[in-house]
Structure formats: C-alpha cells, structure tokens
Design an enzyme around this catalytic site. Structure first.
Site, PDB file in Angstrom:
ATOM      1  N   HIS A 128      13.116  51.654  36.323  1.00 54.58           N
ATOM      2  CA  HIS A 128      12.001  52.543  36.655  1.00 54.58           C
ATOM      3  C   HIS A 128      10.678  51.808  36.560  1.00 54.58           C
ATOM      4  CE1 HIS A 128      14.157  56.529  36.513  1.00 54.58           C
ATOM      5  NE2 HIS A 128      15.064  55.710  36.005  1.00 54.58           N
TER       6      HIS A 128
ATOM      7  N   ASP B 187       6.157  58.167  36.380  1.00 53.94           N
ATOM      8  CA  ASP B 187       7.577  58.242  36.701  1.00 53.94           C
ATOM      9  C   ASP B 187       8.092  59.678  36.589  1.00 53.94           C
ATOM     10  OD1 ASP B 187      10.105  56.216  36.852  1.00 53.94           O
ATOM     11  OD2 ASP B 187      10.644  58.004  35.719  1.00 53.94           O
TER      12      ASP B 187
END
Length: 303
Positions: A30, A134
């Site tokens: 990520h 995120d």
C-alpha cells in the site's frame, strides 16, 4: 466535504504551492505505490507532507531524495499504542489477517496528533487543502471533515477488488448455512454480478464479529471511505474499463480515477527504484513467442 480555499500550485513545489497531507497505510504493498503517486503529484507542482512512523520512514528516503526544493517532506510520528496490538508492531510485514485488522484499528490513533498538527497551520500559507490517504485509513475522513477539506481515497488495488471489499462491509452478506464454506455470495451492484464461495472472501470480512472492537473498527473503516470526495486507484482503463465507466454503488457512487500502473520513474540508465526495468517492447517480443492463453502471470506481492 467542504473544499478549503485552493492555493495556486507553484512549479517548484515551493511555499505557495497547494499543500496536501498524504497518509499511507504501513504495509509495503500500500505504501510504496502511494509514494510513487506522491512523487508524480510533486512533479506537477503540489507540495506534500507524507505521514510515517519510525518503522516506515526509511521507505520514504528514495522519494525525499528524488524531489527538489522541499516539494515532499516527511512527518514522522510515533506509532500509536493499542491494547489489541503487540508492542513493537508498526507495520503489516509478514502479518496474518487477525494482526492486520488490529493494525487498521490501532493506526487510527494518529487522528488526534495529525489534527493538532494540521490545525496549527490552518491560518498560514502552510495550511492543508486536501487529504490523500489509503483505503485502510478510513479514519482520515473524520480528520478531513474536521479540517473542512476534501479527502481523496487511494486504492493500491484494482477497482474491481476494491469494490468487492467495500461491498461486503456495506451489505454484510451472510451464509444460509454457517458451516457451508461453498455457500455462494453474490455482488449484484458490480458489473457482471460476480459470485464467489464463502471460503474465497477476504478474511478481514470472514473474521468479522458483531460488537467486537477490532471487527467494528474494520467495518467502519470501509464505510467511512464512502464519505470521501473521490477515489483514485492503481489501475488503468484498458484493464478495468467496465468498472470505471460509471460510479459504483459499492464505492459510494463516486467516480473512480485510474492513476496506474504506478512505478518509480526510470533513471538515465533504466534503473527503476533499485531494479532494472524491462522495456515494454522486449516484454511484448517475449510474450509473442507463445500462443494466446499459454502464459500465466503470477505476482507474489511486495512482501
């Protein structure tokens, strides 16, 4: 959310450039693509502050070295402690789904320190005008609302997978037989109405227990994403056109912007982020040696 007054971007990412707060999730798969996106935004005149903890700070070094005149800076904060998380755990490297879920909930402890940091800059040229975070950082939606700025959700995954994951926590599907791992679960609001056996669903969902702090925290994380102003995904239209052509119910009816595939820009010698890049023409020439359907692509991820 209400949009804060925009500042004119400066070509060199200087003090007059629009200032964006970037919050990656501390997992390599990520964090790394979001850092690649941050580098692209910096090259287009934005100024970015990237949040990290002592364990993830070293991953920012290549980005900080590549940008000029302070376009990107790091904000290193102590990883927040949480009773559900073992001491010393600050990232998802090598973790299983149970620990991963606890990490999602514990990481939300940064909301307070980040709010204090951002509010101290509210009436200065250094004020934050947007939050880019995120999709495992759903708590930043409340932070952005407090600051009165838009939040953009970043997905390091393709749109299809992102929609399936959010759909589960939006619709909360159940099995007719709790002991049947082959029980099909359908996703009617996703183009093609896909269906999967229960055993193939994300463990983050299959481990959900109503009333459990960690489970409810994970659920609220995904529901919070649907209050954002936009979603950007590490994908591209040629791959996922059918999921990009219209807003999806499972993603809060927001238009998803394709910003991938994200990767570091190659240097003069063709080196890309420490690895030698393979030219697309060479790769195509290699693939063309085989019949259609004869090659299988396998990715083992970043860990």
């Amino acid at each position: 959310p209400p949009t804060a007054p925009a500042m004119a971007p400066a070509a060199n990412g200087g003090a007059s450039a629009a200032h964006v707060l970037v919050v990656p999730f501390p997992a390599q798969g990520h964090l790394i693509p979001l850092l690649d996106l941050a580098g692209l935004l910096a090259s287009r005149g934005l100024r970015l502050t990237v949040v990290c903890t002592p364990a993830t700070a070293p991953l920012l070094a290549p980005l900080l070295a590549a940008t000029h005149q302070g376009a990107v800076s790091a904000l290193t904060l102590p990883f927040p402690s949480h009773p559900a998380l073992p001491a010393g755990v600050e990232n998802a490297k090598g973790s299983g789904p149970a620990l991963f879920a606890k990490l999602i909930v514990a990481f939300a402890g940064l909301r307070g320190p980040l709010g204090t940091w951002a509010r101290a800059r509210a009436d200065t040229p250094d004020r934050v005008v947007a939050v880019l975070s995120d999709f495992f950082c759903g708590w930043t939606q409340a932070l952005a609302d407090e600051l009165g700025v838009p939040r953009v959700v970043f997905s390091s995954s393709a749109v299809y997978g992102t929609a399936v994951l959010h759909s589960m926590f939006r619709l909360m599907p159940k099995r007719e037989d709790e002991h049947d791992d082959e029980c099909p679960v359908s996703f009617p609001d996703i183009p093609g109405s896909p269906s999967y056996p229960w055993r193939q669903l994300s463990l983050l969902y299959r481990f959900y227990k109503a009333g459990d702090e960690v489970s409810e925290g994970v659920k609220n994380n995904f529901l919070s994403n649907m209050g954002s102003s936009c979603i950007v995904s590490n994908t591209f239209r040629q791959l996922e056109g059918r999921y990009l052509e219209r807003p999806l119910a499972d993603l809060g009816f927001m238009r998803v912007r394709a910003v991938g595939p994200l990767a570091p820009e190659p240097d003069a010698s063709g080196n890309r982020g420490g690895e030698t890049a393979v030219a697309a023409s060479d790769l195509c020439a290699w693939l063309n040696q085989f019949a259609d359907g004869a090659v299988v692509y396998v990715s083992f991820g970043s860990m």
